[in-house]
Motif scaffolding. Structure first.
Motif, PDB file in Angstrom:
ATOM      1  N   VAL A  85      11.170  -1.870  -3.987  1.00 24.70           N
ATOM      2  CA  VAL A  85      10.399  -0.701  -4.461  1.00 24.70           C
ATOM      3  C   VAL A  85      10.926   0.472  -3.062  1.00 24.70           C
ATOM      4  N   PHE A  86      11.282   1.632  -3.815  1.00 27.47           N
ATOM      5  CA  PHE A  86      11.859   2.817  -2.762  1.00 27.47           C
ATOM      6  C   PHE A  86      11.019   3.882  -2.916  1.00 27.47           C
ATOM      7  N   TRP A  87      10.703   4.580  -1.854  1.00 34.69           N
ATOM      8  CA  TRP A  87       9.876   5.852  -1.659  1.00 34.69           C
ATOM      9  C   TRP A  87      11.205   7.013  -1.544  1.00 34.69           C
ATOM     10  N   VAL A  88      11.393   7.818  -2.685  1.00 38.29           N
ATOM     11  CA  VAL A  88      12.239   8.597  -2.738  1.00 38.29           C
ATOM     12  C   VAL A  88      11.791  10.168  -3.082  1.00 38.29           C
ATOM     13  N   ASN A  89      11.737  10.934  -2.267  1.00 45.22           N
ATOM     14  CA  ASN A  89      11.529  12.284  -2.748  1.00 45.22           C
ATOM     15  C   ASN A  89      10.186  12.292  -3.193  1.00 45.22           C
ATOM     16  N   GLY A  90       9.247  11.739  -2.582  1.00 46.06           N
ATOM     17  CA  GLY A  90       7.596  11.640  -3.045  1.00 46.06           C
ATOM     18  C   GLY A  90       7.397  10.946  -4.360  1.00 46.06           C
ATOM     19  N   GLY A 132      -4.913   4.941  -6.353  1.00 49.83           N
ATOM     20  CA  GLY A 132      -5.603   5.005  -4.909  1.00 49.83           C
ATOM     21  C   GLY A 132      -4.384   4.607  -3.993  1.00 49.83           C
ATOM     22  N   GLU A 133      -4.570   3.956  -3.188  1.00 57.14           N
ATOM     23  CA  GLU A 133      -3.614   3.238  -2.127  1.00 57.14           C
ATOM     24  C   GLU A 133      -2.771   2.157  -2.313  1.00 57.14           C
ATOM     25  N   GLN A 134      -2.927   1.497  -3.611  1.00 52.74           N
ATOM     26  CA  GLN A 134      -2.263   0.474  -3.991  1.00 52.74           C
ATOM     27  C   GLN A 134      -0.860   0.515  -4.778  1.00 52.74           C
ATOM     28  N   VAL A 135       0.261   0.461  -4.452  1.00 55.65           N
ATOM     29  CA  VAL A 135       1.584   0.346  -5.316  1.00 55.65           C
ATOM     30  C   VAL A 135       1.581  -0.802  -6.235  1.00 55.65           C
ATOM     31  N   TYR A 136       1.778  -0.566  -7.357  1.00 55.34           N
ATOM     32  CA  TYR A 136       1.970  -1.882  -8.416  1.00 55.34           C
ATOM     33  C   TYR A 136       3.356  -1.659  -9.126  1.00 55.34           C
ATOM     34  N   VAL A 137       3.864  -2.723  -9.556  1.00 59.47           N
ATOM     35  CA  VAL A 137       4.955  -2.880 -10.363  1.00 59.47           C
ATOM     36  C   VAL A 137       4.526  -3.435 -11.609  1.00 59.47           C
ATOM     37  N   LEU A 138       5.142  -2.888 -12.485  1.00 57.97           N
ATOM     38  CA  LEU A 138       4.768  -3.502 -14.090  1.00 57.97           C
ATOM     39  C   LEU A 138       6.050  -4.234 -14.629  1.00 57.97           C
ATOM     40  N   VAL A 139       5.527  -5.487 -14.611  1.00 53.66           N
ATOM     41  CA  VAL A 139       6.471  -6.565 -15.263  1.00 53.66           C
ATOM     42  C   VAL A 139       6.217  -7.032 -16.407  1.00 53.66           C
ATOM     43  N   THR A 164       0.735  -1.235  -0.105  1.00 51.41           N
ATOM     44  CA  THR A 164       0.017   0.133  -0.089  1.00 51.41           C
ATOM     45  C   THR A 164       0.916   1.022  -0.123  1.00 51.41           C
ATOM     46  N   LEU A 165       0.330   2.320  -0.370  1.00 51.07           N
ATOM     47  CA  LEU A 165       1.145   3.670  -0.393  1.00 51.07           C
ATOM     48  C   LEU A 165       1.762   3.907   0.840  1.00 51.07           C
ATOM     49  N   GLY A 166       0.860   3.842   1.824  1.00 46.62           N
ATOM     50  CA  GLY A 166       1.226   4.139   3.369  1.00 46.62           C
ATOM     51  C   GLY A 166       2.245   3.159   3.918  1.00 46.62           C
ATOM     52  N   GLN A 167       2.188   1.896   3.365  1.00 46.45           N
ATOM     53  CA  GLN A 167       3.220   1.086   3.809  1.00 46.45           C
ATOM     54  C   GLN A 167       4.880   1.438   3.375  1.00 46.45           C
TER      55      GLN A 167
END
Length: 120
Positions: free
Chosen positions: A33-38, A113-120, A12-15
């Motif tokens: 998956v990294f959260w860097v500067n937004g 929304g609140e879900q983060v996806y990786v495209l493979v 999730t985006l929050g996680q």
């Protein structure tokens, strides 16, 4: 010919925002998956040097170009350092800091929304 990519939910985006890094299993691969500067960035968890789990290394900054005997630190939380041999990679483009011709394999990331996806 365009590749058809499949979306895989990884967090999730929050996680991701709270932890800063999520390592997910996607199609038999580990992807960091990294959260860097937004922004979210996804990299295969394999160092191009010796196949180390690079995404498990410290997320840090690095020494910036400076004069002799002067040490300037910067780019905090924008660099991942390989835990085996210390190779440093820019988390925003995957490139090795000393040799931009070497880099991590990246994947597109989508947030819906609140879900983060990786495209493979």
């Amino acid at each position: 010919m365009s590749k058809v990519r499949t979306r895989f939910p990884v967090a999730t985006l929050g996680q991701l925002q709270e932890k800063g890094r999520i390592i997910a299993e996607v199609k038999g691969m580990q992807i960091g998956v990294f959260w860097v500067n937004g922004q979210a960035y996804a990299w295969r968890n394999v160092c191009p040097h010796a196949a180390a789990p690079v995404c498990e290394g410290p997320v840090c900054g690095t020494r910036l170009p400076s004069l002799v005997y002067e040490y300037k630190y910067g780019r905090d939380r924008e660099i991942v350092r390989c835990p085996w041999h210390g190779w440093e990679f820019d988390l925003t483009d995957g490139k090795h800091l000393a040799d931009p011709g070497v880099g991590l394999r990246g994947y597109p990331v989508e947030i819906e929304g609140e879900q983060v996806y990786v495209l493979v």
